[in-house]
Write a protein that holds these residues in place. Structure first.
Motif, mmCIF file in Angstrom:
data_model
loop_
_atom_site.group_PDB
_atom_site.id
_atom_site.type_symbol
_atom_site.label_atom_id
_atom_site.label_comp_id
_atom_site.label_asym_id
_atom_site.label_seq_id
_atom_site.Cartn_x
_atom_site.Cartn_y
_atom_site.Cartn_z
ATOM 1 N N ALA A 66 0.857 -1.182 0.000
ATOM 2 C CA ALA A 66 0.000 0.000 0.000
ATOM 3 C C ALA A 66 0.893 1.232 0.000
ATOM 4 N N LEU A 79 -6.389 -5.420 -13.751
ATOM 5 C CA LEU A 79 -6.055 -4.978 -12.398
ATOM 6 C C LEU A 79 -6.834 -5.848 -11.420
ATOM 7 N N ASP A 80 -6.175 -6.826 -10.875
ATOM 8 C CA ASP A 80 -6.806 -7.637 -9.834
ATOM 9 C C ASP A 80 -7.212 -6.715 -8.674
ATOM 10 N N LEU A 81 -8.437 -6.890 -8.191
ATOM 11 C CA LEU A 81 -8.959 -5.914 -7.225
ATOM 12 C C LEU A 81 -8.151 -5.841 -5.937
ATOM 13 N N MET A 82 -7.719 -6.985 -5.427
ATOM 14 C CA MET A 82 -6.936 -6.929 -4.186
ATOM 15 C C MET A 82 -5.570 -6.311 -4.455
ATOM 16 N N PHE A 118 -4.938 -4.207 -6.586
ATOM 17 C CA PHE A 118 -5.198 -2.786 -6.849
ATOM 18 C C PHE A 118 -5.666 -2.074 -5.575
ATOM 19 N N GLY A 119 -5.732 -2.796 -4.473
ATOM 20 C CA GLY A 119 -6.155 -2.185 -3.208
ATOM 21 C C GLY A 119 -7.580 -1.690 -3.265
ATOM 22 N N LEU A 120 -8.396 -2.362 -4.041
ATOM 23 C CA LEU A 120 -9.804 -1.964 -4.231
ATOM 24 C C LEU A 120 -9.920 -0.525 -4.732
ATOM 25 N N GLY A 121 -8.836 -0.041 -5.305
ATOM 26 C CA GLY A 121 -8.860 1.339 -5.820
ATOM 27 C C GLY A 121 -8.620 2.386 -4.759
ATOM 28 N N MET A 122 -8.230 1.961 -3.541
ATOM 29 C CA MET A 122 -8.098 2.914 -2.434
ATOM 30 C C MET A 122 -6.808 2.720 -1.631
ATOM 31 N N GLY A 123 -5.870 1.971 -2.179
ATOM 32 C CA GLY A 123 -4.680 1.577 -1.413
ATOM 33 C C GLY A 123 -3.505 2.534 -1.543
ATOM 34 N N ASP A 124 -3.757 3.728 -2.058
ATOM 35 C CA ASP A 124 -2.656 4.671 -2.272
ATOM 36 C C ASP A 124 -1.563 4.087 -3.161
ATOM 37 N N LYS A 125 -1.931 3.116 -3.976
ATOM 38 C CA LYS A 125 -0.994 2.625 -4.985
ATOM 39 C C LYS A 125 -1.097 3.526 -6.216
ATOM 40 N N ALA A 126 0.024 3.686 -6.891
ATOM 41 C CA ALA A 126 0.049 4.489 -8.111
ATOM 42 C C ALA A 126 0.612 3.662 -9.248
ATOM 43 N N ILE A 127 0.073 3.860 -10.421
ATOM 44 C CA ILE A 127 0.612 3.245 -11.635
ATOM 45 C C ILE A 127 1.074 4.381 -12.546
ATOM 46 N N GLN A 139 -3.234 4.042 5.115
ATOM 47 C CA GLN A 139 -2.878 2.632 4.965
ATOM 48 C C GLN A 139 -2.172 2.144 6.231
ATOM 49 N N ASN A 188 -8.483 7.700 -8.657
ATOM 50 C CA ASN A 188 -9.611 6.855 -8.266
ATOM 51 C C ASN A 188 -9.901 7.010 -6.779
ATOM 52 N N ILE A 207 -2.190 6.522 -12.915
ATOM 53 C CA ILE A 207 -3.396 6.126 -12.190
ATOM 54 C C ILE A 207 -3.070 6.209 -10.705
ATOM 55 N N THR A 267 -4.586 6.097 -6.681
ATOM 56 C CA THR A 267 -5.703 5.605 -5.876
ATOM 57 C C THR A 267 -5.549 6.123 -4.466
ATOM 58 N N GLY A 268 -6.665 6.256 -3.767
ATOM 59 C CA GLY A 268 -6.528 6.791 -2.421
ATOM 60 C C GLY A 268 -7.748 6.560 -1.574
#
Lengths: 355, 355, 355, 355
Positions: free
Chosen positions: B261, B280-283, B285-294, D105, D267, D294, D296-297
């Motif tokens: 995350a 993008l596997d949802l987990m 991808f952090g459900l779109g909320m994991g503060d991950k960036a692509i 997170q 997102n 992309i 996410t947050g």
């Protein structure tokens, strides 16, 4: 367990002594650490000289590692006997400064710097770690104490200098002074991808280490204007970034003049000794419109910061131990401090070990 | 002066030939360069295979250096006979994308990539440099052509991968694949201060170079789940950043799953071969909320970029030449291209020299 | 077509006149614009006073809009008769500064500022636009000239101040002086999400506009120490950011003292009038370790910048026209300039229209 | 003081009830708050529907404000009786994620979201605040509870969307869906200086609020391809940034396709309902090389975050209260929840007040 301990204490301005004190008792958020190794910092020399207002009787020191002796009731995930380090900066992690990402300025200007400045330092047989949950860092098994101890201040401060310089891959970076913090800034500039590192230094032992840590060019300030030498090396353009690691008005002003339009001056030198304002020459300052930036910073603390630095040491990407020019037992700390104060004997950093 | 030249040309999908063409005449903003050295890029293999729509008869190549043969009337500050390089990406520097800092996307998606894609490439005895004022880069005297040529695409692309990964000092960074771009990303990760570099690779020659360029751990994808191996190496946390340098759906998905995350996935692999959407596997991808960036990116061009990379080579901070596993004269380019297409003979990069 | 034009020209230090000159002929990369509207800038007052070394006979002005009269052969995508604006800063977009994102510092310190400083300005019936491909900006149909002309310098400079202040959502921001640039910085601070805007100003007309543009508190410097008033308003903490929009040593020093640890001082005031170095009080400077930053900047140019500002005006998010306190025909420009020089009659910005 | 309280509790998947529970007793780092006002969040609808694994008997709710009833022994600087709010996200502020700036997170993916997900929520007459020193935020006297309560999740989440979109002054920003979070993202985009805001929405009440909060154009997805409509509005260029505030595969994919090269997709929609992977169309993804990002947050928490949002409300820069379409006493919470679940009656946000 013992109830008393030896501490290296400032008893008055200009005077230090080894003083016997009770071993402190950790509160619920503290840890108590038995010291195994420590470094003496020039900041303590300034403190004893009176540059920082500190009450008499305060234990000195802020670069120590050791072994957990006791843990407060609210500190989880650690156990007695683990090898640990704590940064010179020990933020509360809860105030608005900490929440906003400025944990070195915990609760206000320079407030993260608690050892010596606000509470007893850790050049002592035992010391407390405030906010231990966030501030206690396990030392990896592969890493000896005498390497880990450089993460407490030197490396973290030098890297802060490099981070604040906002180095881009291939930048030309000038670093003013190659004492221990300047040498760590040199390592830091290399770690951020500087293409060319120009170090300002005149002492042979430091020049040798500077080259080892990534300096490509050395400028001797005794050979004429440092700024002119930098401009000559850079085809008249100036550097992309400069790191001031000494804390003198002259180097600060030269650093500003040495960067090109759009460049960054990153200050990590402590400017508390000379009470006069620093000066911004108007041309060097680009008349206030040259897209030049001046950044300032203090050592960054916390276990995450420490683990990042440990990782670089474990993988062999940095090795600070050649900066240890002298080694002493804790009983000799007064002598070591004197050497540091007078910068005698080619000293860079003296390591203090505890029985 | 000669009027015709030999070029390495795609004559149809799946077919290349050495083709005789007139030497082009530079317009007012162009330069004409006589080629001395070039590298073959896997991108050209993709192009000939039909992955990129290109008209038949287009000269291939985008990694060439040489000597200025002629200059357009509006190009100042250069002269005939100078050794120069030009990046694979040659932006106009005036459109809104260029003004906004996205010069690789000059005039629109991937638009800075002009050689082969929009105009004749430069695997030829002579080639034009559009926008020469900004795109022509003098090669320093100390730097041989066979080193400088790596700045044209490999190093700039690998560094883009590292820059977009937003590496902080001490980060754990995973790099997927150690072909030439992946190896340059490894160098780049080291240049940005990664504390630990984990490279995914199975070919011994590439593993050896990966270690030389800064990889601390090597993961062989044939030994089980790459993601699980990464989690194991990082105590279950995952990496701070991942760089995808292959361009395959599997590695892209593994890269996303391998970061914690708050982590960043930096893609520099070209995903144009497989027409299916990436997933993008949802987990992961952090459900779109994991503060991950692509982040995604293309090689960065321009003389400033080139000079930064040259600087790193001149000061010895990087050395790409060990990636040159094979050398050929231009007359053998068809054979060299075949080796590259089939990844035979332990090939990483073949250098083409011109008489 | 006419061959001569009237220009507003500096004929000697302290002296201006309307001077007849030949209409210039555009080179291949230039455009020729027939002026319709212009603003007078305090910078020109400084120039005429001798603060900026400019040769006698130079046309003044750098805030003009008009209609394309002729286009150089290399300028594409425009046609004669279109309504256009050009920023005060006209970068080459090809030098290393421009490539690196510092186009205001084109070819070196402040080098993007070409009108008046390097070539004839555009307070004239016709003017040239260098690098027209990137520097010419179409004015949207919905936008009158008298609004568009504020994008040439005022809004772009004020927004530079706000951008460099690195405002975070909800920040407390202090803006020193509410002349036209300061008012635009106030708009800019609001556009970046400042939670509370404190403006330093004493002139009633400017205070009224400051409130309209987003200022929540007004501090009158005649009511005592500005820094103390700011500290009082912020519970002793100081502001998160300060924007210096005047160019005086006193406001610069107060701005530094008014920000908290971790705060940013963004300077857009021109400090060329007073030859003395600016001073950094050591406590205000956090002893060089307070995580304070000083950023400096110059108006940002280029068509992309202009279009962004136009967009904000077209959607009604900003409206600079209330800053136009006076209107004159071009034949009255000498009188208008005198008012601006003496800041008489509640003047903020005088608009000059052309027949 | 009472010993028991009424809570709005999930008793099984698909079933909620008002349940009597003991009033919790604060630990040393907690605060106990007596609730005065709360909002119902769509997230709770998802939770009750089974999208988030939660044990039966868990109190729902994470958007509540109230009055301090009791304080843990380690919580300083507050006193019983003060009006306070707490964000939906309550980080520990000490783990490596928190230290690294990713407090949402906390301790791992989405770990800062504790109410309902890890511990009892706060749709109850009383609730605990973990880590109260950092997480408790005083509500300014000027600010009514019914405004302050929007800072707990809606505004902070919407602003996270705008922050992660990395909006530059004058950008064109598209926001997908104008439910309460989307409306707050619209406010956020305006706060960051968007030049043109395009909102995707079809419900008249939401469209009206969207315009009030800064939307310049409204696109109705029932009128044809959203992406085509965006391209048409932007002259074929696409937007600079897109914010996905719905959490559906279709809007996510459209958001990616709607941004130009160099653009950012931010997102904040929750993608936990549909178990299928999200898809990245290769062209929309720029083949992985288009400089698209992309991000996410998750909602950002902590007292500093809350105070920043309060400041914007106190100065009148934002006003969320028009989003309150319905008001209920706590005894009616079951009915209110049903309306929210079915999106009946033009509902945007129902406010729950406590006796």
């Amino acid at each position: 367990m013992a109830t008393h301990m030896q501490t290296f204490t400032m008893i008055d301005i200009g005077k230090t002594a080894i003083v016997d004190k009770p071993i402190p008792i950790p509160g619920p958020n503290d840890a108590l650490v038995r010291t195994t190794a420590a470094l003496i910092c020039t900041s303590d020399v300034h403190t004893v000289a009176g540059a920082l207002p500190v009450e008499n009787g305060r234990t000195l020191g802020h670069e120590s590692v050791g072994v957990i002796e006791a843990l407060g009731s609210d500190v989880n995930g650690f156990h007695v006997g683990q090898r640990v380090a704590v940064n010179a900066v020990t933020p509360c992690w809860t105030c608005s400064y900490c929440q906003g990402g400025y944990s070195s300025q915990c609760q206000g200007l320079l407030g993260g710097y608690k050892y010596t400045a606000q509470v007893d330092g850790n050049m002592a047989e035992y010391f407390l770690v405030p906010g231990a949950q966030a501030n206690l860092a396990l030392i990896p098994d592969e890493l000896p104490d005498e390497a880990a101890v450089y993460a407490c201040d030197m490396l973290s401060t030098g890297f802060t200098g490099a981070e604040n310089a906002q180095i881009k891959i291939g930048d030309t970076v000038v670093i003013f002074a190659q004492g221990s913090v300047g040498l760590c800034a040199t390592m830091g500039a290399r770690l951020r991808g500087a293409g060319r590192i120009i170090a300002i230094e005149a002492i042979p032992e430091r020049i040798e280490l500077a080259r080892r840590y990534g300096a490509d060019d050395i400028i001797d300030y005794r050979q004429g204007s440092v700024v002119e030498q930098i401009l000559e090396l850079t085809g008249g353009q100036g550097a992309d970034a400069a790191i001031e690691a000494l804390g003198s008005p002259h180097t600060f002003e030269a650093a500003l003049a040495s960067i090109r339009a759009g460049g960054t001056l990153s200050n990590i030198g402590y400017h508390g000794e000379n009470p006069e304002p620093l000066k911004l020459d108007l041309m060097a300052f680009g008349l206030g419109m040259g897209d030049k930036a001046i950044h300032t910073g203090l050592c960054r603390g916390g276990s995450d910061r420490m683990q990042r630095i440990f990782r670089l040491m474990v993988t062999g990407k940095i090795d600070p131990t050649p900066m240890t020019t002298h080694r002493f037992d804790f009983v000799e700390v007064q002598h070591a401090f004197g050497l540091m104060a007078n910068k005698q004997d080619g000293i860079i950093k003296p390591l203090i070990t505890f029985p």
